[in-house]
Design a protein around this motif. Sequence first.
Motif, PDB file in Angstrom:
ATOM      1  N   ILE A 112       0.856  -1.175   0.000  1.00 36.26           N
ATOM      2  CA  ILE A 112       0.000   0.000   0.000  1.00 36.26           C
ATOM      3  C   ILE A 112       0.893   1.226   0.000  1.00 36.26           C
ATOM      4  CG2 ILE A 112      -1.885  -1.180   1.190  1.00 36.26           C
ATOM      5  CD1 ILE A 112      -1.160   0.468   3.648  1.00 36.26           C
ATOM      6  N   PRO A 113       0.397   2.338  -0.522  1.00 39.19           N
ATOM      7  CA  PRO A 113       1.215   3.548  -0.556  1.00 39.19           C
ATOM      8  C   PRO A 113       1.623   4.002   0.844  1.00 39.19           C
ATOM      9  CG  PRO A 113      -0.692   3.754  -1.993  1.00 39.19           C
ATOM     10  CD  PRO A 113      -0.883   2.504  -1.196  1.00 39.19           C
ATOM     11  N   LYS A 114       2.820   4.552   0.950  1.00 38.04           N
ATOM     12  CA  LYS A 114       3.364   5.014   2.225  1.00 38.04           C
ATOM     13  C   LYS A 114       2.456   6.065   2.862  1.00 38.04           C
ATOM     14  CE  LYS A 114       7.682   6.801   4.235  1.00 38.04           C
ATOM     15  NZ  LYS A 114       7.120   6.827   5.525  1.00 38.04           N
ATOM     16  N   ALA A 115       1.858   6.918   2.058  1.00 35.11           N
ATOM     17  CA  ALA A 115       0.979   7.962   2.594  1.00 35.11           C
ATOM     18  C   ALA A 115      -0.197   7.358   3.352  1.00 35.11           C
ATOM     19  CB  ALA A 115       0.475   8.854   1.466  1.00 35.11           C
ATOM     20  N   ILE A 116      -0.609   6.166   2.968  1.00 32.45           N
ATOM     21  CA  ILE A 116      -1.699   5.481   3.674  1.00 32.45           C
ATOM     22  C   ILE A 116      -1.146   4.750   4.896  1.00 32.45           C
ATOM     23  CG2 ILE A 116      -3.422   3.645   3.519  1.00 32.45           C
ATOM     24  CD1 ILE A 116      -3.885   4.520   0.612  1.00 32.45           C
ATOM     25  N   SER A 117      -0.075   4.001   4.711  1.00 35.45           N
ATOM     26  CA  SER A 117       0.481   3.240   5.846  1.00 35.45           C
ATOM     27  C   SER A 117       1.007   4.150   6.951  1.00 35.45           C
ATOM     28  CB  SER A 117       1.559   2.261   5.381  1.00 35.45           C
ATOM     29  OG  SER A 117       2.661   2.951   4.844  1.00 35.45           O
ATOM     30  N   ASP A 118       1.351   5.393   6.623  1.00 38.70           N
ATOM     31  CA  ASP A 118       1.822   6.338   7.642  1.00 38.70           C
ATOM     32  C   ASP A 118       0.710   6.755   8.610  1.00 38.70           C
ATOM     33  OD1 ASP A 118       4.417   6.333   6.722  1.00 38.70           O
ATOM     34  OD2 ASP A 118       4.287   8.282   5.709  1.00 38.70           O
ATOM     35  N   VAL A 119      -0.553   6.722   8.158  1.00 35.28           N
ATOM     36  CA  VAL A 119      -1.650   7.190   9.020  1.00 35.28           C
ATOM     37  C   VAL A 119      -2.631   6.089   9.420  1.00 35.28           C
ATOM     38  CG1 VAL A 119      -1.544   9.584   8.202  1.00 35.28           C
ATOM     39  CG2 VAL A 119      -3.080   7.969   7.080  1.00 35.28           C
ATOM     40  N   VAL A 120      -2.552   4.954   8.751  1.00 38.77           N
ATOM     41  CA  VAL A 120      -3.491   3.869   9.044  1.00 38.77           C
ATOM     42  C   VAL A 120      -2.743   2.758   9.786  1.00 38.77           C
ATOM     43  CG1 VAL A 120      -5.072   2.179   8.043  1.00 38.77           C
ATOM     44  CG2 VAL A 120      -4.858   4.433   6.983  1.00 38.77           C
ATOM     45  N   PRO A 121      -3.157   2.479  11.026  1.00 40.90           N
ATOM     46  CA  PRO A 121      -2.501   1.395  11.761  1.00 40.90           C
ATOM     47  C   PRO A 121      -2.646   0.061  11.021  1.00 40.90           C
ATOM     48  CG  PRO A 121      -3.989   2.641  13.190  1.00 40.90           C
ATOM     49  CD  PRO A 121      -4.222   3.112  11.787  1.00 40.90           C
ATOM     50  N   ILE A 122      -1.673  -0.795  11.170  1.00 39.71           N
ATOM     51  CA  ILE A 122      -1.643  -2.077  10.456  1.00 39.71           C
ATOM     52  C   ILE A 122      -2.923  -2.885  10.667  1.00 39.71           C
ATOM     53  CG2 ILE A 122      -0.418  -3.347  12.260  1.00 39.71           C
ATOM     54  CD1 ILE A 122       0.254  -3.745   8.516  1.00 39.71           C
ATOM     55  N   GLU A 123      -3.502  -2.814  11.867  1.00 39.21           N
ATOM     56  CA  GLU A 123      -4.726  -3.576  12.128  1.00 39.21           C
ATOM     57  C   GLU A 123      -5.939  -2.997  11.395  1.00 39.21           C
ATOM     58  OE1 GLU A 123      -4.229  -0.703  15.627  1.00 39.21           O
ATOM     59  OE2 GLU A 123      -2.900  -2.038  14.498  1.00 39.21           O
ATOM     60  N   ASN A 124      -5.783  -1.807  10.817  1.00 34.49           N
ATOM     61  CA  ASN A 124      -6.867  -1.192  10.039  1.00 34.49           C
ATOM     62  C   ASN A 124      -6.635  -1.321   8.541  1.00 34.49           C
ATOM     63  OD1 ASN A 124      -7.635  -0.478  12.588  1.00 34.49           O
ATOM     64  ND2 ASN A 124      -7.619   1.725  12.239  1.00 34.49           N
ATOM     65  N   ILE A 125      -5.740  -2.209   8.167  1.00 36.14           N
ATOM     66  CA  ILE A 125      -5.470  -2.491   6.753  1.00 36.14           C
ATOM     67  C   ILE A 125      -5.899  -3.928   6.504  1.00 36.14           C
ATOM     68  CG2 ILE A 125      -3.706  -2.659   4.963  1.00 36.14           C
ATOM     69  CD1 ILE A 125      -2.056  -0.607   6.618  1.00 36.14           C
ATOM     70  N   VAL A 126      -6.854  -4.101   5.599  1.00 33.86           N
ATOM     71  CA  VAL A 126      -7.396  -5.434   5.343  1.00 33.86           C
ATOM     72  C   VAL A 126      -7.350  -5.750   3.852  1.00 33.86           C
ATOM     73  CG1 VAL A 126      -8.914  -5.378   7.373  1.00 33.86           C
ATOM     74  CG2 VAL A 126      -9.795  -4.619   5.155  1.00 33.86           C
ATOM     75  N   GLY A 127      -7.439  -7.035   3.562  1.00 33.69           N
ATOM     76  CA  GLY A 127      -7.501  -7.483   2.179  1.00 33.69           C
ATOM     77  C   GLY A 127      -8.915  -7.389   1.638  1.00 33.69           C
ATOM     78  N   TRP A 128      -9.035  -7.703   0.377  1.00 34.64           N
ATOM     79  CA  TRP A 128     -10.308  -7.623  -0.334  1.00 34.64           C
ATOM     80  C   TRP A 128     -11.124  -8.874   0.002  1.00 34.64           C
ATOM     81  CZ3 TRP A 128     -11.588  -3.338  -3.153  1.00 34.64           C
ATOM     82  CH2 TRP A 128     -12.795  -3.397  -3.835  1.00 34.64           C
ATOM     83  N   ASN A 129     -11.769  -8.834   1.155  1.00 33.72           N
ATOM     84  CA  ASN A 129     -12.520  -9.970   1.648  1.00 33.72           C
ATOM     85  C   ASN A 129     -13.694  -9.439   2.455  1.00 33.72           C
ATOM     86  OD1 ASN A 129     -13.009 -11.691   4.218  1.00 33.72           O
ATOM     87  ND2 ASN A 129     -12.117 -13.139   2.758  1.00 33.72           N
TER      88      ASN A 129
END
Length: 142
Positions: A112-129
């Motif tokens: 994912i783009p760094k601009a997103i990973s910089d503000v979104v905690p890892i537990e708030n990043i999910v796959g397409w499911n």
Amino acid sequence: MPKLYDYRLFISHAWKYGDSYKRLTDLLDKASNFEYYNFSAPKEKPLFPQGTPLTNKKIAEAITNKIAPSQITIVISGMYVAYKDWIQYEINESVRMGKPILAIIPWGNKNIPKAISDVVPIENIVGWNTNSIVSAIRRLVP
């Protein structure tokens, strides 16, 4: 059965978003025991009537007004690079308003783009499911 809670979502997208936005809303529409209200501006119901003179300020105000009543902002991270200016604005406004952000990694993507990973905690990043997305929304919305 009692009425389901309607989650208030703002789904970040661009007018030329291909089918990712549509696939996401279809996925949410078909999710079991999940109801939501979409505060985004779909193609069929634009923010401004056709022919309205637009300025960046007007667009920004309209986006802010769409984010304000939502409970969560959802970003399909694969669209960030192509539409980064307005998606970044939506991310910044969501952070400013204290809205949780859920980032969805499109099917087949790994990064994912760094601009997103910089503000979104890892537990708030999910796959397409469906289950991952709906579970995250339920967890993030008080």
